[in-house]
Motif scaffolding. Structure first.
Motif, PDB file in Angstrom:
ATOM      1  N   VAL A 143      11.229  -2.016  -6.743  1.00  0.00           N
ATOM      2  CA  VAL A 143       9.816  -2.619  -6.420  1.00  0.00           C
ATOM      3  C   VAL A 143       8.726  -2.145  -7.545  1.00  0.00           C
ATOM      4  O   VAL A 143       8.636  -1.143  -7.849  1.00  0.00           O
ATOM      5  CB  VAL A 143       9.568  -1.842  -5.051  1.00  0.00           C
ATOM      6  CG1 VAL A 143       8.274  -2.215  -4.824  1.00  0.00           C
ATOM      7  CG2 VAL A 143      10.743  -1.919  -4.174  1.00  0.00           C
ATOM      8  N   SER A 173       1.323   3.810  -2.345  1.00  0.00           N
ATOM      9  CA  SER A 173       2.814   3.657  -2.404  1.00  0.00           C
ATOM     10  C   SER A 173       3.506   4.756  -2.744  1.00  0.00           C
ATOM     11  O   SER A 173       4.504   4.875  -2.242  1.00  0.00           O
ATOM     12  CB  SER A 173       3.170   2.245  -3.164  1.00  0.00           C
ATOM     13  OG  SER A 173       2.824   2.438  -4.706  1.00  0.00           O
ATOM     14  N   ALA A 222       4.698  -2.130  -7.745  1.00  0.00           N
ATOM     15  CA  ALA A 222       3.498  -2.236  -6.643  1.00  0.00           C
ATOM     16  C   ALA A 222       2.350  -1.838  -7.611  1.00  0.00           C
ATOM     17  O   ALA A 222       2.370  -1.108  -8.583  1.00  0.00           O
ATOM     18  CB  ALA A 222       3.696  -1.407  -5.626  1.00  0.00           C
ATOM     19  N   LEU A 234      -0.564  -6.337  -3.238  1.00  0.00           N
ATOM     20  CA  LEU A 234      -0.518  -6.229  -1.715  1.00  0.00           C
ATOM     21  C   LEU A 234      -1.023  -4.883  -1.516  1.00  0.00           C
ATOM     22  O   LEU A 234      -0.957  -3.754  -2.181  1.00  0.00           O
ATOM     23  CB  LEU A 234       0.827  -6.408  -1.193  1.00  0.00           C
ATOM     24  CG  LEU A 234       1.609  -7.613  -1.500  1.00  0.00           C
ATOM     25  CD1 LEU A 234       2.982  -7.529  -0.961  1.00  0.00           C
ATOM     26  CD2 LEU A 234       0.735  -8.620  -0.903  1.00  0.00           C
ATOM     27  N   ALA A 277       5.669  -6.344  -5.558  1.00  0.00           N
ATOM     28  CA  ALA A 277       4.666  -6.138  -4.565  1.00  0.00           C
ATOM     29  C   ALA A 277       3.254  -5.931  -4.821  1.00  0.00           C
ATOM     30  O   ALA A 277       2.469  -5.381  -4.210  1.00  0.00           O
ATOM     31  CB  ALA A 277       4.950  -5.080  -3.826  1.00  0.00           C
ATOM     32  N   PRO A 291       3.423  -3.280   0.666  1.00  0.00           N
ATOM     33  CA  PRO A 291       4.435  -2.855  -0.051  1.00  0.00           C
ATOM     34  C   PRO A 291       5.643  -2.106   0.419  1.00  0.00           C
ATOM     35  O   PRO A 291       6.826  -2.640   0.410  1.00  0.00           O
ATOM     36  CB  PRO A 291       3.821  -2.142  -1.146  1.00  0.00           C
ATOM     37  CG  PRO A 291       2.355  -2.565  -1.093  1.00  0.00           C
ATOM     38  CD  PRO A 291       2.250  -2.788   0.091  1.00  0.00           C
ATOM     39  N   LYS A 326       7.224  -4.795   3.032  1.00  0.00           N
ATOM     40  CA  LYS A 326       8.366  -5.818   2.009  1.00  0.00           C
ATOM     41  C   LYS A 326       9.596  -5.068   1.556  1.00  0.00           C
ATOM     42  O   LYS A 326      10.590  -5.615   1.533  1.00  0.00           O
ATOM     43  CB  LYS A 326       7.395  -6.202   0.907  1.00  0.00           C
ATOM     44  CG  LYS A 326       6.207  -7.228   1.235  1.00  0.00           C
ATOM     45  CD  LYS A 326       6.512  -8.508   1.913  1.00  0.00           C
ATOM     46  CE  LYS A 326       5.464  -9.267   1.981  1.00  0.00           C
ATOM     47  NZ  LYS A 326       5.707 -10.714   2.646  1.00  0.00           N
TER      48      LYS A 326
END
Length: 76
Positions: A37, A44, A39, A13, A10, A18, A21
């Motif tokens: 993940v 986040s 990011a 983004l 992610a 994030p 998704k």
């Protein structure tokens, strides 16, 4: 070592993408699977912490590597 079942990049983004998704990916997974993940959005950190507490999915890892945030979630 934790086995990763699904990987989500992610990076680039902005909030809330994030998290959205990641939610979509977790919805497609089965119980016990692990989602990784990556990011770049600083928001986040807070988003994923709150999400884990509210959703019941386990946040196994939350780390910052020079502005690249890495998270591991275990699907409930």
């Amino acid at each position: 070592m934790i086995e990763i079942d699904v990987f989500l990049d992610a990076g680039g983004l902005d909030c809330p993408l994030p998290l959205l998704k990641a939610k979509q990916a977790l919805n497609r997974m089965t119980s016990g699977e692990v989602l990784e993940v990556l990011a770049t959005d600083t928001g986040s950190v807070r988003d994923f912490d709150v999400f884990a507490k509210q959703s019941g999915n386990t946040l196994l890892l939350s780390e910052d590597n020079a502005g690249i945030y890495r998270y591991l979630f275990k699907k409930k």
